[in-house]
Design a protein around this motif. Structure first.
Motif, PDB file in Angstrom:
ATOM      1  N   SER A  20     -46.316  69.534  26.091  1.00 14.78           N
ATOM      2  CA  SER A  20     -46.386  69.521  27.554  1.00 14.78           C
ATOM      3  C   SER A  20     -45.721  70.747  28.181  1.00 14.78           C
ATOM      4  O   SER A  20     -45.844  70.965  29.389  1.00 14.78           O
ATOM      5  CB  SER A  20     -45.757  68.234  28.101  1.00 14.78           C
ATOM      6  OG  SER A  20     -44.375  68.199  27.810  1.00 14.78           O
ATOM      7  N   GLN A  21     -45.055  71.561  27.377  1.00 14.69           N
ATOM      8  CA  GLN A  21     -44.482  72.799  27.898  1.00 14.69           C
ATOM      9  C   GLN A  21     -45.566  73.849  28.173  1.00 14.69           C
ATOM     10  O   GLN A  21     -45.366  74.746  28.988  1.00 14.69           O
ATOM     11  CB  GLN A  21     -43.453  73.363  26.917  1.00 14.69           C
ATOM     12  CG  GLN A  21     -42.209  72.511  26.807  1.00 14.69           C
ATOM     13  CD  GLN A  21     -41.252  73.018  25.742  1.00 14.69           C
ATOM     14  OE1 GLN A  21     -41.368  74.148  25.257  1.00 14.69           O
ATOM     15  NE2 GLN A  21     -40.287  72.185  25.375  1.00 14.69           N
ATOM     16  N   THR A  22     -46.695  73.717  27.479  1.00 14.43           N
ATOM     17  CA  THR A  22     -47.767  74.706  27.649  1.00 14.43           C
ATOM     18  C   THR A  22     -49.081  74.101  28.140  1.00 14.43           C
ATOM     19  O   THR A  22     -49.988  74.843  28.505  1.00 14.43           O
ATOM     20  CB  THR A  22     -48.035  75.447  26.325  1.00 14.43           C
ATOM     21  OG1 THR A  22     -48.359  74.491  25.313  1.00 14.43           O
ATOM     22  CG2 THR A  22     -46.834  76.271  25.913  1.00 14.43           C
ATOM     23  N   LEU A  23     -49.197  72.779  28.132  1.00 14.56           N
ATOM     24  CA  LEU A  23     -50.434  72.121  28.557  1.00 14.56           C
ATOM     25  C   LEU A  23     -50.138  71.053  29.599  1.00 14.56           C
ATOM     26  O   LEU A  23     -49.130  70.352  29.514  1.00 14.56           O
ATOM     27  CB  LEU A  23     -51.125  71.457  27.361  1.00 14.56           C
ATOM     28  CG  LEU A  23     -51.595  72.358  26.232  1.00 14.56           C
ATOM     29  CD1 LEU A  23     -51.969  71.544  25.013  1.00 14.56           C
ATOM     30  CD2 LEU A  23     -52.782  73.190  26.690  1.00 14.56           C
ATOM     31  N   THR A  24     -51.042  70.903  30.551  1.00  8.39           N
ATOM     32  CA  THR A  24     -50.916  69.797  31.504  1.00  8.39           C
ATOM     33  C   THR A  24     -51.405  68.520  30.828  1.00  8.39           C
ATOM     34  O   THR A  24     -52.107  68.571  29.806  1.00  8.39           O
ATOM     35  CB  THR A  24     -51.770  70.052  32.760  1.00  8.39           C
ATOM     36  OG1 THR A  24     -53.155  70.033  32.378  1.00  8.39           O
ATOM     37  CG2 THR A  24     -51.417  71.365  33.430  1.00  8.39           C
ATOM     38  N   ASP A  25     -51.065  67.371  31.408  1.00 12.67           N
ATOM     39  CA  ASP A  25     -51.552  66.102  30.853  1.00 12.67           C
ATOM     40  C   ASP A  25     -53.072  66.060  30.851  1.00 12.67           C
ATOM     41  O   ASP A  25     -53.688  65.535  29.915  1.00 12.67           O
ATOM     42  CB  ASP A  25     -50.995  64.916  31.642  1.00 12.67           C
ATOM     43  CG  ASP A  25     -49.569  64.574  31.250  1.00 12.67           C
ATOM     44  OD1 ASP A  25     -48.996  65.257  30.377  1.00 12.67           O
ATOM     45  OD2 ASP A  25     -49.031  63.603  31.817  1.00 12.67           O
ATOM     46  N   LEU A  28     -54.156  68.072  27.882  1.00 11.49           N
ATOM     47  CA  LEU A  28     -53.720  67.464  26.629  1.00 11.49           C
ATOM     48  C   LEU A  28     -54.507  66.207  26.293  1.00 11.49           C
ATOM     49  O   LEU A  28     -54.911  65.994  25.156  1.00 11.49           O
ATOM     50  CB  LEU A  28     -52.229  67.141  26.720  1.00 11.49           C
ATOM     51  CG  LEU A  28     -51.494  66.808  25.452  1.00 11.49           C
ATOM     52  CD1 LEU A  28     -51.635  67.910  24.422  1.00 11.49           C
ATOM     53  CD2 LEU A  28     -50.024  66.555  25.752  1.00 11.49           C
ATOM     54  N   PHE A  29     -54.754  65.370  27.296  1.00 10.49           N
ATOM     55  CA  PHE A  29     -55.378  64.069  27.049  1.00 10.49           C
ATOM     56  C   PHE A  29     -56.872  64.038  27.357  1.00 10.49           C
ATOM     57  O   PHE A  29     -57.477  62.970  27.397  1.00 10.49           O
ATOM     58  CB  PHE A  29     -54.655  62.977  27.836  1.00 10.49           C
ATOM     59  CG  PHE A  29     -53.208  62.838  27.453  1.00 10.49           C
ATOM     60  CD1 PHE A  29     -52.848  62.523  26.150  1.00 10.49           C
ATOM     61  CD2 PHE A  29     -52.204  63.042  28.379  1.00 10.49           C
ATOM     62  CE1 PHE A  29     -51.524  62.402  25.784  1.00 10.49           C
ATOM     63  CE2 PHE A  29     -50.868  62.919  28.027  1.00 10.49           C
ATOM     64  CZ  PHE A  29     -50.531  62.603  26.726  1.00 10.49           C
ATOM     65  N   GLU A  30     -57.484  65.198  27.532  1.00 16.20           N
ATOM     66  CA  GLU A  30     -58.910  65.236  27.808  1.00 16.20           C
ATOM     67  C   GLU A  30     -59.675  64.707  26.598  1.00 16.20           C
ATOM     68  O   GLU A  30     -59.438  65.111  25.459  1.00 16.20           O
ATOM     69  CB  GLU A  30     -59.339  66.674  28.125  1.00 16.20           C
ATOM     70  CG  GLU A  30     -60.749  66.768  28.637  1.00 16.20           C
ATOM     71  CD  GLU A  30     -61.110  68.176  29.062  1.00 16.20           C
ATOM     72  OE1 GLU A  30     -62.222  68.343  29.590  1.00 16.20           O
ATOM     73  OE2 GLU A  30     -60.308  69.114  28.863  1.00 16.20           O
ATOM     74  N   TRP A  40     -61.365  63.728  21.018  1.00 24.57           N
ATOM     75  CA  TRP A  40     -60.295  64.416  21.746  1.00 24.57           C
ATOM     76  C   TRP A  40     -60.612  65.895  21.752  1.00 24.57           C
ATOM     77  O   TRP A  40     -61.035  66.464  20.750  1.00 24.57           O
ATOM     78  CB  TRP A  40     -58.945  64.161  21.071  1.00 24.57           C
ATOM     79  CG  TRP A  40     -58.552  62.731  21.153  1.00 24.57           C
ATOM     80  CD1 TRP A  40     -58.776  61.765  20.227  1.00 24.57           C
ATOM     81  CD2 TRP A  40     -57.884  62.091  22.242  1.00 24.57           C
ATOM     82  NE1 TRP A  40     -58.285  60.563  20.666  1.00 24.57           N
ATOM     83  CE2 TRP A  40     -57.737  60.729  21.897  1.00 24.57           C
ATOM     84  CE3 TRP A  40     -57.390  62.535  23.477  1.00 24.57           C
ATOM     85  CZ2 TRP A  40     -57.116  59.812  22.751  1.00 24.57           C
ATOM     86  CZ3 TRP A  40     -56.774  61.615  24.313  1.00 24.57           C
ATOM     87  CH2 TRP A  40     -56.640  60.269  23.956  1.00 24.57           C
ATOM     88  N   PHE A  41     -60.407  66.566  22.888  1.00 22.02           N
ATOM     89  CA  PHE A  41     -60.732  67.981  23.009  1.00 22.02           C
ATOM     90  C   PHE A  41     -59.637  68.882  22.462  1.00 22.02           C
ATOM     91  O   PHE A  41     -59.873  70.065  22.233  1.00 22.02           O
ATOM     92  CB  PHE A  41     -61.048  68.330  24.458  1.00 22.02           C
ATOM     93  CG  PHE A  41     -62.293  67.624  24.978  1.00 22.02           C
ATOM     94  CD1 PHE A  41     -63.232  67.077  24.116  1.00 22.02           C
ATOM     95  CD2 PHE A  41     -62.509  67.502  26.327  1.00 22.02           C
ATOM     96  CE1 PHE A  41     -64.363  66.430  24.584  1.00 22.02           C
ATOM     97  CE2 PHE A  41     -63.640  66.858  26.815  1.00 22.02           C
ATOM     98  CZ  PHE A  41     -64.571  66.320  25.948  1.00 22.02           C
ATOM     99  N   LYS A  42     -58.455  68.347  22.223  1.00 23.95           N
ATOM    100  CA  LYS A  42     -57.364  69.103  21.597  1.00 23.95           C
ATOM    101  C   LYS A  42     -57.158  68.555  20.193  1.00 23.95           C
ATOM    102  O   LYS A  42     -57.031  67.342  19.997  1.00 23.95           O
ATOM    103  CB  LYS A  42     -56.062  68.975  22.393  1.00 23.95           C
ATOM    104  CG  LYS A  42     -56.108  69.578  23.767  1.00 23.95           C
ATOM    105  CD  LYS A  42     -56.125  71.079  23.677  1.00 23.95           C
ATOM    106  CE  LYS A  42     -56.153  71.692  25.066  1.00 23.95           C
ATOM    107  NZ  LYS A  42     -56.920  72.910  25.105  1.00 23.95           N
TER     108      LYS A  42
END
Length: 106
Positions: A20-25, A28-30, A40-42
């Motif tokens: 979460s330091q480099t990605l928004t929720d 991250l949860f897309e 999951w896209f990540k």
């Protein structure tokens, strides 16, 4: 699906703190739901989801409890106090019950 539960539990981990330091929720949860599965896209989330699913498969089903194979002294004392059965019969019955419940690994 329990995506909401997964996300809530994942947010409690140090991995979430780092990501979460480099990605928004949202990033991250897309994900996309396809039939019975989730894409999951990540890659990190796909791996964590797989771990979550594997852990759930090993979890104790609702309505069941985990007990030791051998009764503890405290269990025996409590059983003897509650019944008029002597401790040897109590232990024998307990062990017989556990043996019947154990799955075979054939």
């Amino acid at each position: 699906m329990d995506i909401e539960n997964f996300i809530a539990e994942f947010k409690k981990t140090f991995v979430y703190d780092i990501l979460s330091q480099t990605l928004t929720d949202e990033q991250l949860f897309e994900h996309a739901i396809d039939g019975d599965g989730v894409t999951w896209f990540k890659e990190q989330m796909r791996q964590m989801w797989d771990l979550w699913q594997a852990a759930k498969a090993q979890a104790v089903p609702e309505g069941f409890v985990v007990v030791p194979k051998e009764p503890t002294e405290k269990m025996i004392d409590a059983g003897v106090e509650e019944t008029s059965v002597d401790w040897k019969r109590l232990v024998f019955g307990y062990k017989a019950m556990i043996e019947v419940q154990e799955p075979t690994n054939d």
